[in-house]
Design a protein around this motif. Structure first.
Motif, PDB file in Angstrom:
ATOM      1  N   GLN A 268      15.447  99.177  83.755  1.00  0.00           N
ATOM      2  CA  GLN A 268      14.048  99.595  83.690  1.00  0.00           C
ATOM      3  C   GLN A 268      13.721 100.354  82.406  1.00  0.00           C
ATOM      4  OE1 GLN A 268      13.212 101.823  87.259  1.00  0.00           O
ATOM      5  NE2 GLN A 268      13.475 100.046  88.606  1.00  0.00           N
ATOM      6  N   ASN A 269      14.726 100.965  81.807  1.00  0.00           N
ATOM      7  CA  ASN A 269      14.506 101.738  80.582  1.00  0.00           C
ATOM      8  C   ASN A 269      14.896 100.982  79.313  1.00  0.00           C
ATOM      9  OD1 ASN A 269      13.736 104.019  82.158  1.00  0.00           O
ATOM     10  ND2 ASN A 269      15.901 104.490  82.502  1.00  0.00           N
ATOM     11  N   GLN A 270      15.129  99.673  79.428  1.00  0.00           N
ATOM     12  CA  GLN A 270      15.604  98.900  78.276  1.00  0.00           C
ATOM     13  C   GLN A 270      14.513  98.111  77.570  1.00  0.00           C
ATOM     14  OE1 GLN A 270      18.812  99.492  77.294  1.00  0.00           O
ATOM     15  NE2 GLN A 270      18.593 100.957  78.998  1.00  0.00           N
ATOM     16  N   ASN A 271      13.286  98.166  78.084  1.00  0.00           N
ATOM     17  CA  ASN A 271      12.150  97.515  77.432  1.00  0.00           C
ATOM     18  C   ASN A 271      12.403  96.020  77.220  1.00  0.00           C
ATOM     19  OD1 ASN A 271       9.571  97.390  76.299  1.00  0.00           O
ATOM     20  ND2 ASN A 271      10.341  97.738  74.220  1.00  0.00           N
ATOM     21  N   ILE A 272      12.786  95.345  78.293  1.00  0.00           N
ATOM     22  CA  ILE A 272      13.020  93.901  78.220  1.00  0.00           C
ATOM     23  C   ILE A 272      12.278  93.214  79.355  1.00  0.00           C
ATOM     24  CG2 ILE A 272      15.318  94.175  77.211  1.00  0.00           C
ATOM     25  CD1 ILE A 272      16.405  93.380  80.058  1.00  0.00           C
ATOM     26  N   ASN A 273      12.169  91.894  79.261  1.00  0.00           N
ATOM     27  CA  ASN A 273      11.602  91.075  80.324  1.00  0.00           C
ATOM     28  C   ASN A 273      12.708  90.843  81.359  1.00  0.00           C
ATOM     29  OD1 ASN A 273      10.533  89.106  82.015  1.00  0.00           O
ATOM     30  ND2 ASN A 273       9.648  87.888  80.357  1.00  0.00           N
ATOM     31  N   GLU A 274      12.762  91.720  82.356  1.00  0.00           N
ATOM     32  CA  GLU A 274      13.848  91.655  83.330  1.00  0.00           C
ATOM     33  C   GLU A 274      13.845  90.331  84.098  1.00  0.00           C
ATOM     34  OE1 GLU A 274      14.272  95.145  85.857  1.00  0.00           O
ATOM     35  OE2 GLU A 274      13.060  96.289  84.424  1.00  0.00           O
ATOM     36  N   LEU A 275      12.661  89.863  84.466  1.00  0.00           N
ATOM     37  CA  LEU A 275      12.580  88.629  85.237  1.00  0.00           C
ATOM     38  C   LEU A 275      13.133  87.447  84.448  1.00  0.00           C
ATOM     39  CD1 LEU A 275      11.677  87.816  88.043  1.00  0.00           C
ATOM     40  CD2 LEU A 275       9.436  87.220  87.099  1.00  0.00           C
ATOM     41  N   PHE A 276      12.924  87.468  83.147  1.00  0.00           N
ATOM     42  CA  PHE A 276      13.454  86.405  82.296  1.00  0.00           C
ATOM     43  C   PHE A 276      14.981  86.452  82.255  1.00  0.00           C
ATOM     44  CE2 PHE A 276      14.194  84.832  77.776  1.00  0.00           C
ATOM     45  CZ  PHE A 276      14.154  83.491  78.156  1.00  0.00           C
ATOM     46  N   LEU A 277      15.552  87.656  82.219  1.00  0.00           N
ATOM     47  CA  LEU A 277      17.013  87.790  82.258  1.00  0.00           C
ATOM     48  C   LEU A 277      17.562  87.234  83.566  1.00  0.00           C
ATOM     49  CD1 LEU A 277      19.746  88.884  81.236  1.00  0.00           C
ATOM     50  CD2 LEU A 277      19.142  91.089  82.257  1.00  0.00           C
ATOM     51  N   TRP A 278      16.947  87.591  84.697  1.00  0.00           N
ATOM     52  CA  TRP A 278      17.412  87.080  85.990  1.00  0.00           C
ATOM     53  C   TRP A 278      17.288  85.563  86.048  1.00  0.00           C
ATOM     54  CZ3 TRP A 278      20.121  90.816  87.108  1.00  0.00           C
ATOM     55  CH2 TRP A 278      19.672  92.125  87.231  1.00  0.00           C
ATOM     56  N   GLN A 279      16.195  85.036  85.508  1.00  0.00           N
ATOM     57  CA  GLN A 279      16.006  83.587  85.548  1.00  0.00           C
ATOM     58  C   GLN A 279      17.047  82.866  84.703  1.00  0.00           C
ATOM     59  OE1 GLN A 279      14.009  81.863  87.544  1.00  0.00           O
ATOM     60  NE2 GLN A 279      14.943  79.997  86.716  1.00  0.00           N
ATOM     61  N   ARG A 280      17.431  83.439  83.588  1.00  0.00           N
ATOM     62  CA  ARG A 280      18.465  82.826  82.747  1.00  0.00           C
ATOM     63  C   ARG A 280      19.820  82.812  83.462  1.00  0.00           C
ATOM     64  NH1 ARG A 280      17.974  85.150  76.663  1.00  0.00           N
ATOM     65  NH2 ARG A 280      19.317  83.347  76.220  1.00  0.00           N
ATOM     66  N   ILE A 281      20.116  83.877  84.190  1.00  0.00           N
ATOM     67  CA  ILE A 281      21.345  83.905  84.977  1.00  0.00           C
ATOM     68  C   ILE A 281      21.275  82.863  86.092  1.00  0.00           C
ATOM     69  CG2 ILE A 281      22.763  85.299  86.534  1.00  0.00           C
ATOM     70  CD1 ILE A 281      21.982  87.752  84.875  1.00  0.00           C
ATOM     71  N   ASN A 282      20.123  82.791  86.737  1.00  0.00           N
ATOM     72  CA  ASN A 282      19.895  81.783  87.765  1.00  0.00           C
ATOM     73  C   ASN A 282      20.116  80.379  87.197  1.00  0.00           C
ATOM     74  OD1 ASN A 282      18.991  80.226  89.896  1.00  0.00           O
ATOM     75  ND2 ASN A 282      16.926  81.063  89.914  1.00  0.00           N
ATOM     76  N   ASN A 283      19.619  80.122  85.994  1.00  0.00           N
ATOM     77  CA  ASN A 283      19.792  78.821  85.348  1.00  0.00           C
ATOM     78  C   ASN A 283      21.270  78.516  85.113  1.00  0.00           C
ATOM     79  OD1 ASN A 283      17.042  78.614  85.299  1.00  0.00           O
ATOM     80  ND2 ASN A 283      16.816  78.885  83.092  1.00  0.00           N
ATOM     81  N   ILE A 284      22.024  79.531  84.694  1.00  0.00           N
ATOM     82  CA  ILE A 284      23.462  79.331  84.472  1.00  0.00           C
ATOM     83  C   ILE A 284      24.133  78.852  85.757  1.00  0.00           C
ATOM     84  CG2 ILE A 284      25.629  80.552  84.057  1.00  0.00           C
ATOM     85  CD1 ILE A 284      24.161  82.246  81.986  1.00  0.00           C
ATOM     86  N   VAL A 285      23.789  79.483  86.864  1.00  0.00           N
ATOM     87  CA  VAL A 285      24.377  79.102  88.146  1.00  0.00           C
ATOM     88  C   VAL A 285      24.015  77.659  88.488  1.00  0.00           C
ATOM     89  CG1 VAL A 285      24.316  79.541  90.634  1.00  0.00           C
ATOM     90  CG2 VAL A 285      24.461  81.457  89.028  1.00  0.00           C
ATOM     91  N   THR A 286      22.731  77.332  88.409  1.00  0.00           N
ATOM     92  CA  THR A 286      22.280  75.988  88.788  1.00  0.00           C
ATOM     93  C   THR A 286      22.861  74.918  87.877  1.00  0.00           C
ATOM     94  OG1 THR A 286      20.205  76.898  89.650  1.00  0.00           O
ATOM     95  CG2 THR A 286      20.251  74.536  89.180  1.00  0.00           C
ATOM     96  N   LEU A 287      22.805  75.133  86.569  1.00  0.00           N
ATOM     97  CA  LEU A 287      23.305  74.137  85.624  1.00  0.00           C
ATOM     98  C   LEU A 287      24.813  73.938  85.755  1.00  0.00           C
ATOM     99  CD1 LEU A 287      21.177  75.145  82.494  1.00  0.00           C
ATOM    100  CD2 LEU A 287      20.908  73.093  83.896  1.00  0.00           C
ATOM    101  N   THR A 288      25.531  75.000  86.069  1.00  0.00           N
ATOM    102  CA  THR A 288      26.975  74.866  86.284  1.00  0.00           C
ATOM    103  C   THR A 288      27.263  74.041  87.524  1.00  0.00           C
ATOM    104  OG1 THR A 288      27.372  76.999  85.207  1.00  0.00           O
ATOM    105  CG2 THR A 288      29.128  76.136  86.604  1.00  0.00           C
ATOM    106  N   LEU A 289      26.556  74.309  88.603  1.00  0.00           N
ATOM    107  CA  LEU A 289      26.762  73.553  89.837  1.00  0.00           C
ATOM    108  C   LEU A 289      26.364  72.089  89.682  1.00  0.00           C
ATOM    109  CD1 LEU A 289      25.512  76.224  92.388  1.00  0.00           C
ATOM    110  CD2 LEU A 289      27.865  75.437  92.105  1.00  0.00           C
ATOM    111  N   LEU A 290      25.352  71.828  88.874  1.00  0.00           N
ATOM    112  CA  LEU A 290      24.936  70.443  88.639  1.00  0.00           C
ATOM    113  C   LEU A 290      26.058  69.619  88.012  1.00  0.00           C
ATOM    114  CD1 LEU A 290      21.282  70.797  87.250  1.00  0.00           C
ATOM    115  CD2 LEU A 290      21.990  69.952  89.495  1.00  0.00           C
TER     116      LEU A 290
END
Length: 531
Positions: free
Chosen positions: A248-270
């Motif tokens: 919360q104190n890092q001034n980043i788009n947190e949702l975008f970070l979570w989505q990128r991690i989510n993408n890693i999981v999905t693309l790996t499983l694919l």
């Protein structure tokens, strides 16, 4: 419940699974008191034999899907991600560092090593045995003369700019549950472990495992494990909740970070979905290890097929106990709970349940899949394989078939009405045919969440449709890219009102990552109104 559920643990462990299931009223399998197949859940750390998948009964679950070593073994993961990168582009599959499999690719690695500028000062490599876990056999090096190995290894370019907290390196252990590969159904747990090194990060000392490796099995023996380490505190673990507070104190788009991690999981499983046989009565908990670098870019380090459930500290207890409890909820045993008990009770007095004309001895619990079929026409063998390769019908269809419907079995003497359990018991003795009925519309949509598990795939009607029959990877990737672009920008593509209404009526999902994950449809609508 009419009968207690029964769990079976291989080699008496893990203890946490035993404790959670006993607290929920389950009973542990005892080979001296129960029939060999009188259990609901069989949990083991290693892979199951192929025959164990073929012989599953409707009420039984295994905690591993077949043939998932394609991502859990380090060299296989490298090959599969490399293949997907060649097919779909390096811009998409850019979340794994440059890696070589030795000794087979030693020449290629040597060529890469010689091409890198200033290799002795800045570029580091990390060497890992392909089939070991818990940090065993891992070491870092810069100079080729320090590369010494006596087994198959992967050599990976070391991510030398990790995000640090109070000067300490860390990674994330993300818990991913694949409930099905056909169709692909993925859940990610809201809680995770943040695993720290216990000495400050320092590239000038590559041999210091307590500064470069985050494995708890190593760091709990470090000299500074129990000391206070700035924001990290004592020990070497945080919960994901505490990490969210840090972000919360890092001034980043947190949702975008979570989505990128989510993408890693999905693309790996694919990368392995097409090669994993269909086995609906399996569920698997993977541990995805994710490193975040100083630019908040996530990297996949490895995938664990048997993530540790040991309780080394209070953080472990707060994360893992709820994780296992939610995993059991996700299995959804309630619909078939009575079948096991009914079947074994029926077995004792099965003669009285049949027409008196039937005098053939009753066999003990047969396998659900009949292995005695023979191919009479060689030309039809391929078609026959396609029809019989599914060991069990989908859960929803199975529950519909095994509900209260009565079925007629031709015995050669007379037509006898049998209930579903009796049909299972006598399948090998008398031939019968069950026409697979389509489940009611909407039942194929998996639940949006189970406790802390959030469904991350499928995540919209397009990805659901693309995965129902034969997975259309290209469509899935296109939908992932669309969603990621929207999350990154905070905007969404314009759609017609008719499309929006159709989407909301038939499917929705949650955005994994935030402490209070929003519905995807509501989040998109909110962003659209604000732009």
């Amino acid at each position: 419940m009419a009968a207690s559920l029964v769990f079976r643990l291989h080699d008496r462990g893990p203890q946490l699974v035993r404790e959670v299931l006993l607290e929920r009223g389950w009973k542990e399998y005892d080979k001296w008191e129960r029939e060999d197949r009188d259990w609901n859940l069989y949990w083991r750390g290693s892979e199951f034999h192929s025959s164990e998948y073929h012989s599953l009964l409707p009420w039984q679950r295994l905690n591993h899907h077949p043939k998932t070593a394609g991502i859990t073994r380090k060299d296989s993961l490298v090959r599969n991600l490399r293949r997907m990168k060649a097919t779909f582009g390096s811009a998409l599959y850019n979340f794994s560092p440059t890696t070589f499999i030795l000794p087979n690719e030693y020449t290629s690695f040597l060529a890469e090593y010689k091409l890198l500028p200033n290799r002795e000062q800045s570029v580091c490599w990390i060497c890992k045995p392909v089939d070991l876990s818990r940090g065993r056999g891992i070491f870092l090096f810069r100079d080729m003369k320090d590369l010494v190995y006596n087994c198959s290894v992967v050599v990976q370019r070391y991510i030398s700019n990790p995000l640090l907290i109070s000067g300490y390196k860390f990674d994330l252990r993300i818990y991913v549950c694949v409930k099905s590969f056909h169709p692909l159904t993925v859940y990610i747990h809201q809680e995770a472990l943040v695993r720290f090194a216990t000495e400050k990060y320092n590239l000038s000392s590559l041999s210091n495992v307590f500064a470069h490796l985050t494995n708890t099995s190593i760091n709990k023996f470090g000299p500074f494990y129990k000391t206070q380490k700035g924001q990290v505190g004592s020990g070497c673990k945080w919960t994901m909740s505490k990490f969210r507070y840090f972000l919360q104190n890092q001034n980043i788009n947190e949702l975008f970070l979570w989505q990128r991690i989510n993408n890693i999981v999905t693309l790996t499983l694919l990368s392995i979905t097409g090669s994993v046989p269909n086995c609906p009565n399996c569920v698997e908990l993977f541990g995805f290890d994710i490193l975040i670098d100083s630019k908040f870019r996530p990297w996949l380090l490895e995938v664990n097929h048997n993530p540790s459930l040991a309780l080394d500290c209070r953080t472990d207890l707060s994360v893992k106990k709820g994780l296992i409890s939610d995993l059991v909820d996700l299995m959804d045993y309630t619909a078939v709970d009575g079948l096991r008990g009914k079947t074994y009770q029926t077995q004792r007095n099965v003669q009285t349940s049949f027409n008196a004309n039937i005098s053939t001895p009753v066999p003990s619990l047969p396998k659900l899949k009949d292995h005695n079929f023979q191919q009479k026409n060689k030309k039809s063998s391929k078609m026959h394989h396609e029809k019989t390769k599914r060991y069990l019908p989908p859960d929803e269809t199975l529950h519909w078939i095994l509900g209260s419907k009565m079925n007629v079995v031709k015995t050669g003497f007379s037509s006898v009405k049998l209930n579903s359990c009796q049909m299972l018991l006598h399948r090998k003795r008398w031939r019968f045919h069950v026409q697979e009925a389509k489940p009611p519309i909407g039942q194929h949509v998996p639940p949006i969440r189970a406790g802390g598990f959030i469904r991350t795939f499928s995540f919209n009607p397009a990805t659901l449709k693309a995965s129902l029959v034969k997975l259309d990877v290209l469509v899935v990737i296109q939908e992932l890219q669309k969603l990621t672009a929207r999350v990154a920008s905070g905007r969404r593509e314009e759609t017609t009102g008719e499309e929006e209404e159709e989407d909301e009526d038939c499917f929705d999902s949650l955005l994994w990552g935030p402490e209070d994950p929003p519905l995807l449809s509501q989040w998109l609508n909110t962003k659209n109104k604000n732009t």
